[in-house]
Design an enzyme around this catalytic site. Structure first.
Site, PDB file in Angstrom:
ATOM      1  N   ASN A 132       6.616 -33.536   1.583  1.00 35.74           N
ATOM      2  CA  ASN A 132       5.538 -32.560   1.060  1.00 35.74           C
ATOM      3  C   ASN A 132       5.544 -31.072   1.827  1.00 35.74           C
ATOM      4  O   ASN A 132       5.261 -31.127   3.082  1.00 35.74           O
ATOM      5  CB  ASN A 132       4.245 -33.245   0.954  1.00 35.74           C
ATOM      6  CG  ASN A 132       4.284 -34.271  -0.238  1.00 35.74           C
ATOM      7  OD1 ASN A 132       4.765 -34.009  -1.309  1.00 35.74           O
ATOM      8  ND2 ASN A 132       3.783 -35.390  -0.029  1.00 35.74           N
ATOM      9  N   GLY A 147       2.653 -37.316  -5.822  1.00 35.92           N
ATOM     10  CA  GLY A 147       3.381 -37.692  -4.524  1.00 35.92           C
ATOM     11  C   GLY A 147       2.900 -37.159  -3.523  1.00 35.92           C
ATOM     12  O   GLY A 147       3.140 -37.733  -2.379  1.00 35.92           O
ATOM     13  N   TYR A 203       3.523 -22.314  -1.540  1.00 35.89           N
ATOM     14  CA  TYR A 203       2.689 -23.172  -1.017  1.00 35.89           C
ATOM     15  C   TYR A 203       2.726 -23.247   0.567  1.00 35.89           C
ATOM     16  O   TYR A 203       1.569 -23.600   1.002  1.00 35.89           O
ATOM     17  CB  TYR A 203       3.436 -24.623  -1.182  1.00 35.89           C
ATOM     18  CG  TYR A 203       3.089 -25.043  -2.762  1.00 35.89           C
ATOM     19  CD1 TYR A 203       1.972 -25.614  -3.103  1.00 35.89           C
ATOM     20  CD2 TYR A 203       4.229 -24.766  -3.908  1.00 35.89           C
ATOM     21  CE1 TYR A 203       1.682 -25.882  -4.526  1.00 35.89           C
ATOM     22  CE2 TYR A 203       4.102 -25.035  -5.117  1.00 35.89           C
ATOM     23  CZ  TYR A 203       2.761 -25.764  -5.456  1.00 35.89           C
ATOM     24  OH  TYR A 203       2.604 -25.970  -6.836  1.00 35.89           O
ATOM     25  N   GLN A 262      42.841 -18.816  29.347  1.00 38.74           N
ATOM     26  CA  GLN A 262      44.128 -18.792  28.973  1.00 38.74           C
ATOM     27  C   GLN A 262      44.346 -17.591  28.343  1.00 38.74           C
ATOM     28  O   GLN A 262      43.764 -16.702  27.871  1.00 38.74           O
ATOM     29  CB  GLN A 262      43.915 -19.914  27.530  1.00 38.74           C
ATOM     30  CG  GLN A 262      43.443 -21.235  27.968  1.00 38.74           C
ATOM     31  CD  GLN A 262      42.972 -22.097  26.605  1.00 38.74           C
ATOM     32  OE1 GLN A 262      41.804 -21.918  26.250  1.00 38.74           O
ATOM     33  NE2 GLN A 262      43.810 -22.789  26.127  1.00 38.74           N
TER      34      GLN A 262
END
Length: 551
Positions: free
Chosen positions: A484, A448, A335, A149
């Site tokens: 977790n 948890g 962590y 194009q």
């Protein structure tokens, strides 16, 4: 019983004034946050920013006092880099950002379907010469160039220096005739035995590996990456083979380029997490494992490959996905970083390798039985628990219960997977080790944290659609896995370990493995933690910079 290599001892000596086995330390006399060079620099920078904009910013004195204990440096595993804690936050580390950028901006598209359309429906000839011509065109269009194009807005090439398309095939005869500038040569990039495995699996099929500009992923999202790739491929096919844009066959090209022949790095996320494909939550563990290239560079060291896969998973899954996409803010970095710093998990993994060779003689030789899984995971888990008890500095390095739980279970899971040759067995060992740890310590981590580890054993060997998949195909989308931090990096290692131990050329997909055996990628997937170290030292040059359009 094998002797421990104690790979973490040197790291502990560099981190702490106390001896690794000392049981007493000091608190409240380290100079608060001022003991940290990076935090001190942050304060000075923030003062200037606040003065210029008139709005207060970073000020560690307004929150809970930092630095009551030693703000530890970290040694990146199997490297000599000792870095400040703040430098392993992905926001402060250009290499970690590029790791994710290079995965997200990758789309692999098979070429066989498009070639069949050309030959069988349109009667056009597909030859090595036409493929080379197509590859030249696609490397013009993919960065944002127009091909069929006119009067089109195009992208400044300086903003897309990292964008290109390569090609690979399992057909040596075709590969010999393809332009080397575009070819990922399986024979050159892999050891001979691995190359043979890969070529036998891929066969005569041909794939193009698309690297969309980093900036596209940063401005838009992973779903846009796939659409950007599909649009440019469709336009290029028409240009390369002199097709009219209105031909009915163009719809088939579009379908192939956007859907039927596409391999994305990640699948769609469920509505409650609302992410498109090529986002971190949709990446299976086996895909992450195959992005990492240590196994072809260090084929005789399955421990290294397993650890490097864990390091990649820690940043993408734990630090970026869970730490930001799912929660936001800070706090998750340390962590996750427990799995790739200070050579602690490194020691645990290599202890497991020595244990396997001492007990079974070789990898993948242990029977895959419940009793054997419990035996291996118990022996490895007890060694890890005793390490934390014997060396308080190691306990302080992994100051959170969830860090220790993750590393102990990662070691047990990876060792069991290597011993049995089964990631499913390794997964079961992970859960057994969690139970062992809880029995010993009374808890695993913050509230948890226990949930998925308490219910996981029941679905480890289940292949029901709502409860189980072969472990290599699981990922953050899997039920109970997206909760977790510290888990999914280790799961990546468990998926990797049996294949690395057996000498397999890939974990889940030879196609993805080959796609990342690419020397032009900004991030070096063969040396993951080394790249992190360069990022920490401000020595890593990322892609996606905007120098061309800023003052």
């Amino acid at each position: 019983m094998v002797d421990s290599r104690k790979l973490y001892i040197d790291s502990m000596k560099k981190k702490f004034q106390e001896k690794p086995e000392d049981k007493k330390t000091q608190f409240y006399n380290y100079g608060t946050w001022k003991q940290s060079k990076s935090k001190s620099k942050f304060v000075e920078s923030s003062k200037k920013i606040s003065a210029e904009r008139g709005i207060p910013g970073y000020n560690p004195d307004v929150g809970l006092a930092q630095g009551q204990r030693l703000l530890m440096p970290y040694q990146l595993s199997h490297t000599d880099y000792i870095v400040d804690m703040d430098d392993i936050h992905f926001m402060n580390n250009a290499a970690m950002q590029q790791l994710w950028d290079d995965i997200r901006r990758t789309v692999i598209v098979g070429m066989d379907m498009a070639h069949n359309i050309l030959e069988k429906r349109l009667g056009k000839e597909v030859t090595p010469e036409t493929i080379n011509h197509y590859m030249e065109l696609i490397n013009h269009t993919m960065p944002g160039g127009a091909v069929i194009q006119e009067h089109m807005c195009e992208v400044n090439p300086e903003l897309a220096t990292d964008c290109y398309v390569k090609i690979f095939t399992g057909d040596d005869e075709l590969a010999d005739q393809l332009d080397n500038r575009f070819l990922i040569d399986i024979n050159k990039e892999f050891p001979e035995d691995q190359a043979q495995q890969i070529k036998e699996n891929i066969g005569k099929s041909t794939y193009q590996v698309v690297r969309v500009p980093t900036l596209v992923g940063r401005v838009c999202d992973g779903g846009t990456i796939s659409r950007w790739s599909g649009m440019q491929i469709g336009m290029t096919m028409m240009g390369a083979y002199n097709m009219a844009a209105g031909e009915a066959a163009t719809a088939d090209f579009s379908y192939a380029a956007k859907h039927a022949s596409v391999i994305n790095m990640g699948s769609f996320m469920p509505a409650r997490r609302a992410r498109a494909n090529n986002e971190p939550g949709g990446i299976p563990f086996g895909v992450m494992a195959d992005c990492v290239q240590s196994s072809r560079l260090y084929p005789d060291d399955p421990g290294r490959h397993t650890l490097e896969a864990i390091a990649a998973g820690a940043v993408v899954y734990d630090q970026i996905y869970l730490g930001s996409y799912m929660s936001g803010g800070v706090g998750f970095t340390q962590y996750a970083s427990a799995t790739y710093t200070d050579n602690i998990l490194e020691d645990f993994i290599y202890y497991g390798i020595d244990y396997i060779k001492d007990k079974y003689g070789d990898f993948c030789a242990a029977p895959t039985t419940k009793d054997e899984i419990e035996k291996i995971s118990t022996d490895i888990g007890v060694y890890c628990l005793e390490t934390y008890e014997k060396y308080p500095t190691v306990m302080e390095s992994h100051f959170g219960g969830s860090q220790r739980a993750a590393c102990i279970s990662a070691a047990s899971g990876c060792a069991t997977a290597m011993a049995t040759g089964s990631a499913q067995a390794g997964s079961n060992a992970w859960y057994h080790s969690m139970i062992l740890h809880k029995e010993e310590m009374g808890r695993l981590g913050f509230y948890g944290y226990d949930l998925q580890d308490m219910c996981g054993s029941s679905n480890t060997f289940s292949f029901r659609s709502d409860e189980g998949l072969p472990f290599e195909m699981r990922g953050p989308n899997y039920p109970n896995y997206a909760m977790n931090v510290g888990h999914m990096s280790a799961y990546t290692g468990i998926a990797t370990a049996p294949h690395a131990a057996r000498g397999d050329a890939w974990t889940l997909s030879p196609i993805i493995k080959v796609a990342f055996a690419d020397k032009h990628l900004n991030f070096d997937f063969g040396h993951v933690t080394d790249c992190y170290g360069k990022g920490c030292m401000k020595e890593f040059m990322p892609a996606g910079e905007r120098d061309a359009i800023i003052p």
